[in-house]
Design an enzyme around this catalytic site. Structure first.
Site, PDB file in Angstrom:
ATOM      1  N   GLU A 116       0.863  -1.196   0.000  1.00  7.49           N
ATOM      2  CA  GLU A 116       0.000   0.000   0.000  1.00  7.49           C
ATOM      3  C   GLU A 116       0.885   1.227   0.000  1.00  7.49           C
ATOM      4  O   GLU A 116       2.073   1.143   0.326  1.00  7.49           O
ATOM      5  CB  GLU A 116      -0.954  -0.007   1.208  1.00  7.49           C
ATOM      6  N   HIS A 244      -9.382  10.304   1.488  1.00 10.74           N
ATOM      7  CA  HIS A 244      -8.950   9.144   0.692  1.00 10.74           C
ATOM      8  C   HIS A 244      -9.003   9.556  -0.775  1.00 10.74           C
ATOM      9  O   HIS A 244      -9.993  10.128  -1.221  1.00 10.74           O
ATOM     10  CB  HIS A 244      -9.861   7.946   0.953  1.00 10.74           C
ATOM     11  N   ARG A 289      -1.080   9.470   0.678  1.00  7.07           N
ATOM     12  CA  ARG A 289      -2.476   9.800   0.366  1.00  7.07           C
ATOM     13  C   ARG A 289      -2.762  11.275   0.156  1.00  7.07           C
ATOM     14  O   ARG A 289      -3.534  11.649  -0.709  1.00  7.07           O
ATOM     15  CB  ARG A 289      -3.345   9.363   1.549  1.00  7.07           C
ATOM     16  N   HIS A 350     -12.000  10.658   4.946  1.00  7.70           N
ATOM     17  CA  HIS A 350     -11.806   9.236   5.246  1.00  7.70           C
ATOM     18  C   HIS A 350     -11.473   8.961   6.703  1.00  7.70           C
ATOM     19  O   HIS A 350     -12.011   8.052   7.305  1.00  7.70           O
ATOM     20  CB  HIS A 350     -10.681   8.735   4.339  1.00  7.70           C
ATOM     21  N   ARG A 385      -2.005   9.840   8.170  1.00  7.39           N
ATOM     22  CA  ARG A 385      -1.920   8.439   8.598  1.00  7.39           C
ATOM     23  C   ARG A 385      -1.392   7.537   7.488  1.00  7.39           C
ATOM     24  O   ARG A 385      -1.787   7.641   6.330  1.00  7.39           O
ATOM     25  CB  ARG A 385      -3.311   7.956   9.003  1.00  7.39           C
TER      26      ARG A 385
HETATM   27  C1  SIN Z   1      -8.068   1.407   1.856  1.00  6.96           C
HETATM   28  O1  SIN Z   1      -8.370   0.229   1.710  1.00  6.96           O
HETATM   29  O2  SIN Z   1      -7.630   2.115   0.957  1.00  6.96           O
HETATM   30  C2  SIN Z   1      -8.246   2.015   3.206  1.00  6.96           C
HETATM   31  C3  SIN Z   1      -7.253   1.463   4.125  1.00  6.96           C
HETATM   32  C4  SIN Z   1      -6.910   2.479   5.160  1.00  6.96           C
HETATM   33  O3  SIN Z   1      -7.493   3.563   5.169  1.00  6.96           O
HETATM   34  O4  SIN Z   1      -6.001   2.217   5.937  1.00  6.96           O
END
Ligand code: SIN
Length: 517
Positions: A116, A244, A289, A350, A385
């Protein structure tokens, strides 16, 4: 009623606290607004929970958290999570509860670990794109069948019981402010009753619903923040609301398109199919993000288009359907086949990186009141975060807070409860049209003036609108029949104001607080 520990909120943080406390043989009361106790922010989490990648170490995880936090994370909180988190995932989620996560024979760890944004290596444990519900279903089931846990559902916390609440009679034994539990509304009969508790733990989740567009479920209206704020508890970093970057753009409402999809190779493109993130950051579509969300916003302004696109159609259709079944079905229902065409996406509110300031045991500055999970601010997230830290934070701080509170009680701490006056009921019926319009005013103001890109002018305009609305809603609340909707509206406006005031005070752009001036 009286209990040892009152936990408000039944997501992962509340479950972890209840589990740790019940194991130490104290009486736990778990309160939830919903009639379905698994309904929570946790339930809707898609991406996953941080575990341990190949050649990973607590130091590497800590470095990633601190980098994402834009220099504002509390290093001790990041170190605590990095050291204790993966062990708790193994001990509690995998071994004790048997939560199912996706495995892979191709990975030396045995798990299908996802990548991620802003993680230096793949380390995210997941169950397809439905990790939150996989954890929550098992955990809540086990918690509520524990003999030491009493579940109260379809009940809304109204206010925390503290010496400063108008209905509480002063008690000399407490020389400093303390919390004694909460007033609770039974949604079924409209009665309000006190729950006295030796320790109270807020685990009420987030506040995304104070914005027009959000990934959060309807319960994320900032209830815990507003209750704590009214009780005089310190809330910090409230300006850092994370947006997000990728939610499904559709008139029917937002739906999260997990960052894990970019981890699997999806690319952000414009309407001509041109990849654009490499103009903004060397990590391209996997940049942090805040960078991705602002880049999409900027592209939309520049092109005049209402959204950007996320394209995973170059991957095998079977793999995409297998890995992202929830997203596939949702988009298909709205006419987009993600295996063949790009997904229209826009950013949405988000996650709140700020909240009730807590220490490593979840303690707030108000005695006997703790907060865990998104409602709290342990300092871990700083100004932004890192993906998939939130479920882990719930597990770590929930477990620590529940265990610590229970240990104090078991050791025989001295607890006194004050006398309180009967609740004064007001009976003016609430017109739902007023509640709906007030919510819309809050959400539009927050989205347009306190959103992704802020400025003094926008914030001042928001201040004029929200202050006025706050006065109006408090007058309305004082006369109205108390209902879950009225409680939520009062909490929503107060939470929106705490975000706004923090944003006005913070003149420096950092992480997800971005000011053009
Ligand atoms: C996502 O699946 O993009 C959200 C995961 C997160 O906010 O940590």
């Amino acid at each position: 009623m009286k209990t040892d520990i009152l936990i408000i909120g039944s997501g992962l943080a509340g479950c972890a606290a209840a589990w740790a406390a019940a194991k130490r043989d104290v009486e736990v009361t778990l309160l939830t607004r919903s009639s379905q106790p698994e309904e929570s922010n946790t339930f809707w989490a898609q991406g996953g929970i941080i575990y341990q990648g190949e050649d990973d170490s607590p130091q590497k995880l800590m470095d990633d958290i601190l980098a994402a936090g834009a220099g504002l994370s509390h290093p001790e909180a990041a170190s605590l999570l990095s050291r204790e988190g993966p062990t708790l995932v193994k001990d509690i989620l995998i071994e004790e509860l048997g939560v199912q996560f996706d495995e892979s024979s191709g990975d030396s760890t045995g798990w299908d670990l996802a990548a991620e944004a802003a993680h230096s290596l793949p380390r995210i444990l997941h169950y397809k794109d439905q990790t939150g519900s996989a954890i929550e279903r098992v955990f809540i089931e086990r918690v509520i069948s524990h003999p030491r846990v009493t579940l109260i559902s379809a009940a809304t916390a109204v206010d925390l019981l503290t010496m400063s609440h108008h209905s509480v009679e002063p008690l000399d034994v407490y020389r400093e402010p303390a919390c004694f539990g909460a007033y609770v509304l039974d949604q079924g009969n409209g009665e309000i009753f006190p729950v006295f508790a030796k320790e109270t733990i807020l685990a009420t989740g987030g506040l995304g619903r104070t914005f027009l567009h959000t990934t959060n479920p309807p319960g994320a209206r900032g209830d815990g923040i507003a209750m704590a704020y009214r009780a005089g508890t310190r809330c910090i970093n409230m300006q850092y609301v994370q947006f997000h970057p990728t939610t499904f753009f559709h008139p029917g409402g937002r739906f999260l398109i997990s960052e894990a999809m970019r981890g699997e190779g999806a690319r952000l493109v414009d309407s001509t199919g041109r990849e654009f993130m490499s103009e903004f950051h060397p990590d391209g579509s996997l940049a942090p993000r805040d960078v991705v969300a602002r880049a999409i916003h900027e592209k939309m302004l520049e092109s005049g288009e209402p959204c950007a696109y996320l394209d995973i159609s170059h991957k095998s259709a079977d793999q995409v359907r297998e890995r992202f079944p929830g997203i596939y079905v949702h988009c298909m229902k709205h006419g987009i086949d993600i295996t063949k065409e790009p997904i229209p996406v826009v950013p949405a509110a988000h996650y709140s990186c700020g909240g009730i300031a807590v220490d490593e045991w979840g303690r707030s500055n108000l005695r006997r009141l703790r907060a865990v999970g998104e409602v709290s601010c342990s300092g871990l997230h700083g100004a932004n975060r890192l993906a998939s830290t939130s479920l882990l934070e719930c597990l770590v701080w929930g477990t620590r807070a529940g265990a610590h509170a229970a240990d104090l009680i078991v050791r025989g701490g001295e607890y006194h409860f004050p006398r309180i006056a009967e609740w004064r009921y007001e009976r003016e019926p609430v017109d739902p049209a007023l509640v709906a319009q007030d919510w819309l005013s809050i959400q539009q103001t927050m989205w347009n003036y306190v959103g992704l890109i802020r400025s003094t002018k926008r914030l001042n305009r928001a201040h004029e609108i929200l202050r006025e609305l706050d006065l109006e809603i408090s007058r309305f609340y004082k006369r109205a029949e108390v209902s879950d909707a009225m409680i939520g509206l009062r909490n929503g406006i107060q939470t929106a104001l705490t975000i706004l005031l923090a944003a006005m005070e913070c003149r420096q752009s950092r992480g997800c607080h971005y000011r053009i001036d």
